[in-house]
Design a protein around this motif. Structure first.
Motif, PDB file in Angstrom:
ATOM      1  N   VAL A   1       0.891  -1.061  -0.073  1.00  0.00           N
ATOM      2  CA  VAL A   1      -0.022  -0.140  -0.102  1.00  0.00           C
ATOM      3  C   VAL A   1       0.822   1.376  -0.159  1.00  0.00           C
ATOM      4  N   GLU A   2       2.255   0.897  -0.186  1.00  0.00           N
ATOM      5  CA  GLU A   2       3.150   2.235  -0.518  1.00  0.00           C
ATOM      6  C   GLU A   2       3.148   3.177   0.731  1.00  0.00           C
ATOM      7  N   ILE A   3       3.315   2.778   1.906  1.00  0.00           N
ATOM      8  CA  ILE A   3       2.900   3.439   2.930  1.00  0.00           C
ATOM      9  C   ILE A   3       4.369   4.629   3.229  1.00  0.00           C
ATOM     10  N   ASP A   4       4.403   6.006   3.104  1.00  0.00           N
ATOM     11  CA  ASP A   4       5.700   6.699   3.391  1.00  0.00           C
ATOM     12  C   ASP A   4       6.063   6.412   4.745  1.00  0.00           C
ATOM     13  N   ILE A   5       6.999   5.314   4.640  1.00  0.00           N
ATOM     14  CA  ILE A   5       7.498   4.791   5.783  1.00  0.00           C
ATOM     15  C   ILE A   5       8.456   5.385   6.565  1.00  0.00           C
ATOM     16  N   LYS A   6       9.405   6.035   5.683  1.00  0.00           N
ATOM     17  CA  LYS A   6      10.440   7.182   5.974  1.00  0.00           C
ATOM     18  C   LYS A   6       9.862   8.253   6.685  1.00  0.00           C
ATOM     19  N   GLY A   7       8.431   8.625   6.274  1.00  0.00           N
ATOM     20  CA  GLY A   7       7.877   9.806   6.652  1.00  0.00           C
ATOM     21  C   GLY A   7       7.292   9.686   8.220  1.00  0.00           C
ATOM     22  N   PHE A   8       6.722   8.508   8.307  1.00  0.00           N
ATOM     23  CA  PHE A   8       6.169   8.305   9.754  1.00  0.00           C
ATOM     24  C   PHE A   8       7.091   7.926  10.789  1.00  0.00           C
ATOM     25  N   ILE A   9       8.181   7.031  10.282  1.00  0.00           N
ATOM     26  CA  ILE A   9       9.445   7.209  11.158  1.00  0.00           C
ATOM     27  C   ILE A   9      10.150   8.358  11.577  1.00  0.00           C
ATOM     28  N   GLY A  10      10.289   9.098  10.578  1.00  0.00           N
ATOM     29  CA  GLY A  10      10.649  10.480  10.695  1.00  0.00           C
ATOM     30  C   GLY A  10       9.980  11.042  11.849  1.00  0.00           C
ATOM     31  N   GLN A  11       8.682  11.088  11.819  1.00  0.00           N
ATOM     32  CA  GLN A  11       7.948  11.851  12.785  1.00  0.00           C
ATOM     33  C   GLN A  11       8.001  11.241  14.214  1.00  0.00           C
ATOM     34  N   LEU A  12       8.223  10.021  14.152  1.00  0.00           N
ATOM     35  CA  LEU A  12       8.470   9.342  15.390  1.00  0.00           C
ATOM     36  C   LEU A  12       9.851   9.773  15.990  1.00  0.00           C
ATOM     37  N   GLN A  13      10.906  10.095  15.004  1.00  0.00           N
ATOM     38  CA  GLN A  13      12.146  10.397  15.439  1.00  0.00           C
ATOM     39  C   GLN A  13      12.129  11.835  16.273  1.00  0.00           C
ATOM     40  N   LYS A  14      11.237  12.396  15.817  1.00  0.00           N
ATOM     41  CA  LYS A  14      11.037  13.846  16.114  1.00  0.00           C
ATOM     42  C   LYS A  14      10.051  13.927  17.532  1.00  0.00           C
ATOM     43  N   GLY A  15       9.667  12.724  17.930  1.00  0.00           N
ATOM     44  CA  GLY A  15       8.554  12.676  18.923  1.00  0.00           C
ATOM     45  C   GLY A  15       7.368  13.064  18.757  1.00  0.00           C
ATOM     46  N   ASP A  16       6.972  13.037  17.288  1.00  0.00           N
ATOM     47  CA  ASP A  16       5.431  13.457  17.074  1.00  0.00           C
ATOM     48  C   ASP A  16       4.753  12.344  16.617  1.00  0.00           C
ATOM     49  N   LEU A  17       3.985  11.823  17.745  1.00  0.00           N
ATOM     50  CA  LEU A  17       3.229  10.585  17.312  1.00  0.00           C
ATOM     51  C   LEU A  17       2.062  10.912  16.834  1.00  0.00           C
ATOM     52  N   PRO A  18       1.185  11.807  16.940  1.00  0.00           N
ATOM     53  CA  PRO A  18       0.048  12.119  16.051  1.00  0.00           C
ATOM     54  C   PRO A  18       0.576  12.309  14.589  1.00  0.00           C
ATOM     55  N   GLY A  19       1.539  13.085  14.497  1.00  0.00           N
ATOM     56  CA  GLY A  19       2.077  13.233  13.154  1.00  0.00           C
ATOM     57  C   GLY A  19       2.228  11.810  12.567  1.00  0.00           C
ATOM     58  N   ALA A  20       3.085  10.928  13.239  1.00  0.00           N
ATOM     59  CA  ALA A  20       3.496   9.728  12.450  1.00  0.00           C
ATOM     60  C   ALA A  20       2.179   9.024  12.139  1.00  0.00           C
ATOM     61  N   TYR A  21       1.071   9.133  13.103  1.00  0.00           N
ATOM     62  CA  TYR A  21      -0.047   8.294  12.889  1.00  0.00           C
ATOM     63  C   TYR A  21      -0.825   8.946  11.426  1.00  0.00           C
ATOM     64  N   LYS A  22      -0.725  10.299  11.190  1.00  0.00           N
ATOM     65  CA  LYS A  22      -1.455  10.663  10.384  1.00  0.00           C
ATOM     66  C   LYS A  22      -0.697  10.294   8.895  1.00  0.00           C
ATOM     67  N   VAL A  23       0.576  10.251   8.950  1.00  0.00           N
ATOM     68  CA  VAL A  23       1.133   9.661   7.822  1.00  0.00           C
ATOM     69  C   VAL A  23       0.863   8.289   7.494  1.00  0.00           C
ATOM     70  N   LEU A  24       0.689   7.540   8.288  1.00  0.00           N
ATOM     71  CA  LEU A  24       0.329   5.987   8.404  1.00  0.00           C
ATOM     72  C   LEU A  24      -1.197   5.934   7.872  1.00  0.00           C
ATOM     73  N   ARG A  25      -1.878   6.789   8.423  1.00  0.00           N
ATOM     74  CA  ARG A  25      -3.508   6.775   8.133  1.00  0.00           C
ATOM     75  C   ARG A  25      -3.626   7.290   6.724  1.00  0.00           C
ATOM     76  N   ASP A  26      -2.706   8.139   6.090  1.00  0.00           N
ATOM     77  CA  ASP A  26      -3.056   8.541   4.768  1.00  0.00           C
ATOM     78  C   ASP A  26      -2.884   7.300   3.687  1.00  0.00           C
ATOM     79  N   TYR A  27      -2.270   6.468   4.166  1.00  0.00           N
ATOM     80  CA  TYR A  27      -2.004   5.209   3.144  1.00  0.00           C
ATOM     81  C   TYR A  27      -2.628   4.009   3.572  1.00  0.00           C
ATOM     82  N   ASN A  28      -2.978   3.798   4.888  1.00  0.00           N
ATOM     83  CA  ASN A  28      -3.332   2.590   5.454  1.00  0.00           C
ATOM     84  C   ASN A  28      -4.694   2.651   6.426  1.00  0.00           C
ATOM     85  N   SER A  29      -5.581   2.223   6.083  1.00  0.00           N
ATOM     86  CA  SER A  29      -7.043   1.952   6.842  1.00  0.00           C
ATOM     87  C   SER A  29      -6.729   1.193   8.234  1.00  0.00           C
TER      88      SER A  29
END
Lengths: 487, 283
Positions: A63-91
């Motif tokens: 489903v081509e999740i922006d994996i780099k994107g969501f892990i990048g948010q996690l590295q920044k400590g932004d959990l809601p941001g990481a979730y948003k990236v995931l949710r954009d690709y994966n229900s």
């Protein structure tokens, strides 16, 4: 929290293990085996990601999740941001984080996996995905404002109630279509034949691998987006495809799953105590038979159990039998451990729990007593021959060499055939030679204009994520048509 | 969504009950021979029941059940106005109905209810339908009056002879077949021994014989194979290939054994339910 990651130097850090229930403890309960990351675990694992310029992991994801994107948010400590990236690709991120075969997909493509001696191995993408989904849900339940804001944004999309799309079947592919289209404001109705939505996620995969509460949570999130679920509606019986168009649906997605269990055509197969894996698992998972008699659905128990097959379903059945109190559980497989199609992790978990492998043999007869109750399986011994079309060595029967395995319960997990109900009731629907639906690999469209299909009913039994990948492709095409003028 | 009970009729107290259920989408599609699967609670088991009648216009489906275990005992506690959480159908292949002459429909016990729907279908297709029904005594006879409204002949057998022939339905059937060689089909629905006996009786006459199998089912849509049975040496699924099969080809012995698969669990469940009811915890 720290600034954006600086240039990272590749240094060897081992993969962060996920704690699990101890094997001897977990076979006495039905609770989840893997316990999930702590915040510190997740941070440590996220920091292993080197944020490649051209990430390979994403190409490995159906489903081509922006994996780099969501892990990048996690590295920044932004959990809601990481979730948003995931949710954009994966229900269904909490589901995929648990049941995807990451080792052959995202993690199999991760650059750190190319040289594990130096790097410690690929980033644990699946575990991080699970962490983000679970932690987000927990924070949302506590009323965390950043999390509420993200779900609020999703709910505030433009609604287009006149644009209706129907999904037949309530499994992973349909749920993906529903989630994707609902986010665009399209009104989706899902027709599910069973009394509970989720398909294989509720009837097939056991609670100890995927708690049903998680599936329910994902389904509730879709309801909040306006998806309507009609349970107890059998596509091809209670509702026909052409009737849906008459009712104003603009497109129909068929995600009805793999269907009929395959039996082996050996004598004694209908004896008492011989079950298909589908029946065994459906009783336990959908029917909650592990909680009998508190739940009404009964399950058959025996001290000695054989599961025939070497795939994930076989592992699920074997591990279920252990939890239901079996003393000896055997996996009977005609090739060797190395050829088993099951995920490595599932096989390892099964062995840790005490499942015994009986390789290089296959059933000749399910031997019953005078009341046709199973008492043993007569086995044909095999050896490995030349590789076949799949590249795996062909099992060859060793003439005259048989074995006898005393068991009171046998579970047959050797695959499925297409379910005829919807196919027979839909004239004009073109099928493949094997009897599955023929669908365009890019758009999922079938031989009927405006009717799409995806998941096991197209590919034959495969994985949750490949069904979701097919659902996503079809959803994109449906959205393009429904929102445009093509239909 | 829930499915309201519009009418409850106790046919035989403590034993057999008729329910008329509000389920328009099932009623719209249901044909003779189809069945439904229902649950009585969120913890309930999926149980299959053959449709006894339906009314597409009113949007209702009629079921008749015998109290045999926990699920049916619990179903019997439902009153008019209450709703079932799950009611799924129509399932299974519908009866093959065409104008073919004389059709004898044999029903035993609660099977008379399901037979009623099929007989009605045959009558509507213009067939001369002979109903043969049996019970222990006249008070336990089901659907006798209803069958009389569209069957020119309703032949009755009771164990005690309180009405009709004293003895078994198979004796009545045999006599009827001897009197009239021009019977195109015999349909039998009821307990396994009865269907087996009917098939035995019709065999020498060479009459096509259709039986409806009441196998154990879980999903009822072909997914699990719990309902598999041997017909003509081949494994069939009662839920998607049936429930109706050629009575001369069915392995009834196997069916009977498979029906007993969960006997101990069924007894355990029933015992617990009865204890709960006695403590007043039941519904």
């Amino acid at each position: 929290m720290s600034d954006a990651p600086e240039k990272k130097v590749m240094k060897k850090t081992p993969r962060t293990e996920m704690p699990t229930q101890a094997p001897m403890l977990r076979i006495q309960n039905y609770l989840e085996v893997a316990l999930g990351y702590t915040e510190a675990d997740a941070k440590a694992e996220a920091d292993r990601c080197i944020q490649c310029k051209k990430p390979m992991c994403r190409q490995g994801c159906p489903v081509e999740i922006d994996i780099k994107g969501f892990i990048g948010q996690l590295q920044k400590g932004d959990l809601p941001g990481a979730y948003k990236v995931l949710r954009d690709y994966n229900s269904l991120p909490a589901v995929c984080g648990r049941v995807c075969p990451q080792e052959t997909q995202c993690e199999g493509s991760c650059i750190l996996g190319k040289n594990p001696d130096k790097t410690g191995g690929p980033v644990c993408i699946g575990r991080l995905e699970r962490y983000v989904a679970d932690t987000f849900a927990a924070r949302l339940a506590q009323g965390d404002s950043a999390c509420l804001q993200i779900t609020g944004e999703a709910a505030c999309r433009m609604e287009r109630p006149e644009l209706k799309v129907a999904c037949i079947g309530g499994g992973p592919s349909s749920l993906t279509v529903a989630g994707y289209l609902a986010a665009l404001g399209i009104k989706v109705t899902v027709f599910e034949a069973l009394h509970e939505v989720g398909g294989v996620l509720v009837y097939g995969i056991p609670e100890f691998r995927l708690p049903k509460e998680i599936v329910r949570r994902e389904v509730e999130a879709m309801k909040a987006l306006g998806v309507e679920f009609k349970t107890n509606w059998v596509g091809g019986k209670a509702i026909l495809v052409n009737e849906l168009f008459d009712q104003g649906y603009k497109a129909v997605f068929l995600g009805v799953g793999a269907g009929l269990p395959q039996f082996m055509n050996v004598p004694g197969e209908n004896n008492i105590g011989v079950f298909s894996a589908n029946e065994y698992l459906t009783r336990v998972n959908l029917g909650r038979a592990y909680d009998f008699p508190n739940h009404d659905t009964p399950i058959f128990k025996a001290d000695n159990v054989a599961v025939i097959g070497g795939g994930n379903v076989a592992m699920d059945a074997a591990r279920t039998a252990l939890r239901l109190g079996a003393k000896n559980v055997y996996i009977v497989y005609r090739r060797t451990k190395d050829e088993m199609p099951a995920r490595h992790e599932e096989l390892e978990h099964a062995i840790e729990e005490g499942v015994q492998l009986k390789c290089l043999c296959g059933p000749l007869e399910f031997v019953g007593d005078e009341n046709k109750r199973l008492k043993s399986i007569r086995l044909q011994k095999m050896c490995l021959g030349e590789p076949d079309a799949s590249g795996r060595c062909r099992p060859v029967a060793m003439e005259g060499q048989t074995d006898e395995l005393e068991v009171g319960l046998a579970v047959i997990a050797v695959g499925t055939r297409p379910n005829p109900i919807l196919l027979e009731a839909t004239p004009g629907l073109k099928l493949t030679k094997r009897g599955y639906i023929e669908a365009d690999p890019e758009t999922g469209e079938t031989s009927i204009h405006g009717v799409f299909a995806g998941g096991d009913i197209v590919t034959g039994a495969a994985t949750v994520i490949s069904a979701m990948g097919a659902g996503r492709k079809a959803a994109k095409e449906i959205a393009r048509r429904v929102l445009g003028t093509d239909l | 969504m829930s499915y309201r009970i519009l009418q409850k009729k106790i046919l035989i107290p403590g034993q057999t009950t008729l329910l008329v259920i509000d389920a328009p989408h099932v009623a719209a599609k249901a044909k003779p021979g189809n069945f439904v699967i229902l649950r009585t609670s969120e913890k309930g088991e999926r149980i299959p029941l053959t449709i006894a009648d339906c009314d597409a216009k009113a949007g209702t489906v009629t079921i008749v059940f015998l109290v045999v275990g926990k699920s049916t005992a619990e179903l019997n506690t439902f009153e008019e106005g209450m709703s079932l959480p799950d009611f799924c159908g129509p399932l299974g292949k519908a009866t093959h109905i065409e104008k073919q002459g004389t059709v004898i429909c044999v029903g035993g016990g609660t099977g008379v209810a399901a037979m009623h729907h099929i007989a009605k279908g045959h009558a509507a297709a213009g067939n001369h339908v002979v109903a043969v029904i049996g019970a222990r005594n006249k008070d336990l006879l089901l659907f006798c009056t209803e069958l009389g409204t569209f069957c020119p002949e309703v032949l009755v057998a009771t164990d005690d002879g309180s009405v009709g022939h004293k003895g078994f339905v198979t004796e009545v059937l045999k006599k009827r077949l001897e009197e009239d060689k021009d019977v195109s089909e015999v349909v039998a629905i009821g307990p396994v021994p009865m269907m087996e006996a009917v098939a035995k009786v019709t065999k020498p006459f060479g009459v096509k014989t259709t039986v409806s199998l009441n196998s154990i089912m879980v999903d009822g849509i072909g997914m699990c194979g719990a309902c598999r049975c041997t017909v003509g040496g081949e494994t069939k699924f009662a839920c998607v290939d049936g429930p109706e099969f050629d009575g001369h080809a069915v392995d009834f012995g196997e069916l009977r054994l498979r029906l007993g698969q969960f006997k101990p669990e069924e007894q355990e469940s029933m015992k617990l339910f009865q204890q709960k009811c006695q403590c007043g915890e039941g519904k």
